[in-house]
Design an enzyme around this catalytic site. Structure first.
Site, short mmCIF file in Angstrom:
data_model
loop_
_atom_site.label_atom_id
_atom_site.label_comp_id
_atom_site.label_asym_id
_atom_site.label_seq_id
_atom_site.Cartn_x
_atom_site.Cartn_y
_atom_site.Cartn_z
N GLY A 44 -18.05 -0.11 8.88
CA GLY A 44 -17.40 0.33 7.65
C GLY A 44 -18.06 -0.04 6.35
O GLY A 44 -17.89 0.64 5.34
N ASP A 99 -15.93 -4.09 4.20
CA ASP A 99 -15.20 -3.01 3.54
C ASP A 99 -13.79 -3.43 3.13
O ASP A 99 -13.39 -3.25 1.99
CB ASP A 99 -15.15 -1.76 4.44
CG ASP A 99 -14.67 -2.03 5.87
OD1 ASP A 99 -14.27 -3.17 6.18
OD2 ASP A 99 -14.69 -1.09 6.69
N ASP A 102 -7.98 -7.15 5.94
CA ASP A 102 -6.66 -6.70 6.37
C ASP A 102 -5.91 -7.91 6.94
O ASP A 102 -5.37 -8.72 6.18
CB ASP A 102 -6.86 -5.57 7.38
CG ASP A 102 -5.58 -4.86 7.76
OD1 ASP A 102 -4.63 -4.85 6.97
OD2 ASP A 102 -5.52 -4.31 8.88
N PHE A 151 -2.59 3.12 5.46
CA PHE A 151 -3.84 3.30 6.19
C PHE A 151 -4.75 4.20 5.36
O PHE A 151 -4.42 5.34 5.07
CB PHE A 151 -3.64 3.88 7.58
CG PHE A 151 -4.88 3.71 8.42
CD1 PHE A 151 -5.13 2.51 9.07
CD2 PHE A 151 -5.83 4.72 8.48
CE1 PHE A 151 -6.31 2.33 9.79
CE2 PHE A 151 -7.01 4.54 9.20
CZ PHE A 151 -7.24 3.35 9.86
N ASP A 158 -12.89 4.44 8.25
CA ASP A 158 -12.68 5.55 9.18
C ASP A 158 -11.29 5.56 9.79
O ASP A 158 -10.54 4.58 9.72
CB ASP A 158 -13.67 5.45 10.33
CG ASP A 158 -13.27 4.35 11.34
OD1 ASP A 158 -13.05 3.21 10.89
OD2 ASP A 158 -13.15 4.64 12.53
P1 IMP Z 1 -8.97 -7.52 9.90
O1 IMP Z 1 -9.63 -8.36 10.93
O2 IMP Z 1 -7.56 -7.13 10.30
O3 IMP Z 1 -9.01 -8.08 8.50
O4 IMP Z 1 -9.70 -6.16 9.98
C1 IMP Z 1 -10.56 -5.64 9.08
C2 IMP Z 1 -11.11 -4.38 9.69
O5 IMP Z 1 -10.04 -3.48 10.06
C3 IMP Z 1 -11.92 -3.64 8.67
O6 IMP Z 1 -13.27 -3.98 8.80
C4 IMP Z 1 -11.66 -2.19 9.02
O7 IMP Z 1 -12.62 -1.76 9.97
C5 IMP Z 1 -10.32 -2.16 9.68
N1 IMP Z 1 -9.24 -1.69 8.78
C6 IMP Z 1 -8.23 -2.42 8.27
N2 IMP Z 1 -7.43 -1.68 7.49
C7 IMP Z 1 -7.94 -0.43 7.50
C8 IMP Z 1 -7.55 0.82 6.85
O8 IMP Z 1 -6.56 0.93 6.10
N3 IMP Z 1 -8.36 1.88 7.11
C9 IMP Z 1 -9.46 1.82 7.91
N4 IMP Z 1 -9.85 0.68 8.51
C10 IMP Z 1 -9.10 -0.43 8.32
MG MG Z 2 -14.75 -2.85 9.81
#
Ligand code: IMP
Ligand code: MG
Length: 176
Positions: A44, A99, A102, A151, A158
């Site tokens: 991403g 990117d 989350d 989302f 993506d």
């Molecule tokens: P985390 O480990 O939950 O912080 O995940 C982060 C990863 O989840 C990012 O690198 C994205 O690939 C994916 N992600 C989290 N939220 C979104 C979203 O709203 N759209 C697309 N990808 C997301």
């Molecule tokens: Mg990612």
């Protein structure tokens, strides 16, 4: 706009462009002129990384990491990192480029693994922060925008590997 699946535009191309330029300024100010190793998180971050680094005047080396979580499907598993490119981070000034933040699991895991490689400094920049869903306490050193708990796709992000090439960031509609 020709993207029927996009419910609304959250950040326009112009807004992203202006903020990415500012972020590069913040990074340059805090790092000085020294060499950086930029660590892009695949997939991403590739669009953000490409735009960001073209505003930096520092010498930059690049590496990319792919983070895969191995779990049983019900709980998040252990993070496994695959590194491509520059591997030696010892005594270097390392900047992780991601990117979106989350739950925080990905960035927290990546930072923990990279810290063991002995960098001189280890910092992170995320274009987007979605604090509503945080499960792990982690904060990026530089953040582009804080976004609501929706989302979103585009500018690298993506859904099922699509929409990464949209020049803006939009909310994906239900059923999209
Ligand atoms: P985390 O480990 O939950 O912080 O995940 C982060 C990863 O989840 C990012 O690198 C994205 O690939 C994916 N992600 C989290 N939220 C979104 C979203 O709203 N759209 C697309 N990808 C997301
Ligand atoms: Mg990612």
């Amino acid at each position: 706009m020709g993207h029927e699946d996009i419910e609304s535009v959250l950040l326009t191309e112009a807004e992203i462009k202006a903020r990415v330029r500012e972020l590069a300024g913040e990074i340059a100010e805090s790092h000085g002129d020294g060499e950086l190793v930029a660590v892009g998180v695949l997939t991403g971050a590739f669009v953000f990384l490409a735009d960001l680094v073209r505003h930096l005047r520092n010498p930059v080396r690049f590496t990319f990491v792919k983070a895969d979580s191995y779990g049983d499907g019900t709980r998040p598993g252990e993070l496994r990192l695959t590194m491509m490119g520059e591997q030696d981070l010892r005594d270097r000034d390392v900047l992780v480029v991601e990117d979106i933040l989350d739950t925080g699991r990905t960035l927290a895991g990546i930072l923990a693994i990279l810290r063991e490689k002995g960098p001189r400094t280890l910092r992170s920049v995320v274009l987007l922060d979605k604090p509503a869903r945080r499960e792990v306490e982690v904060q990026a050193d530089f953040t582009g925008f804080t976004v609501p708990d929706r989302f979103i796709v585009g500018y690298g992000l993506d859904h099922a590997q699509r929409y990464r090439n949209l020049p803006f960031i939009g909310v994906l509609g239900v059923g999209g």
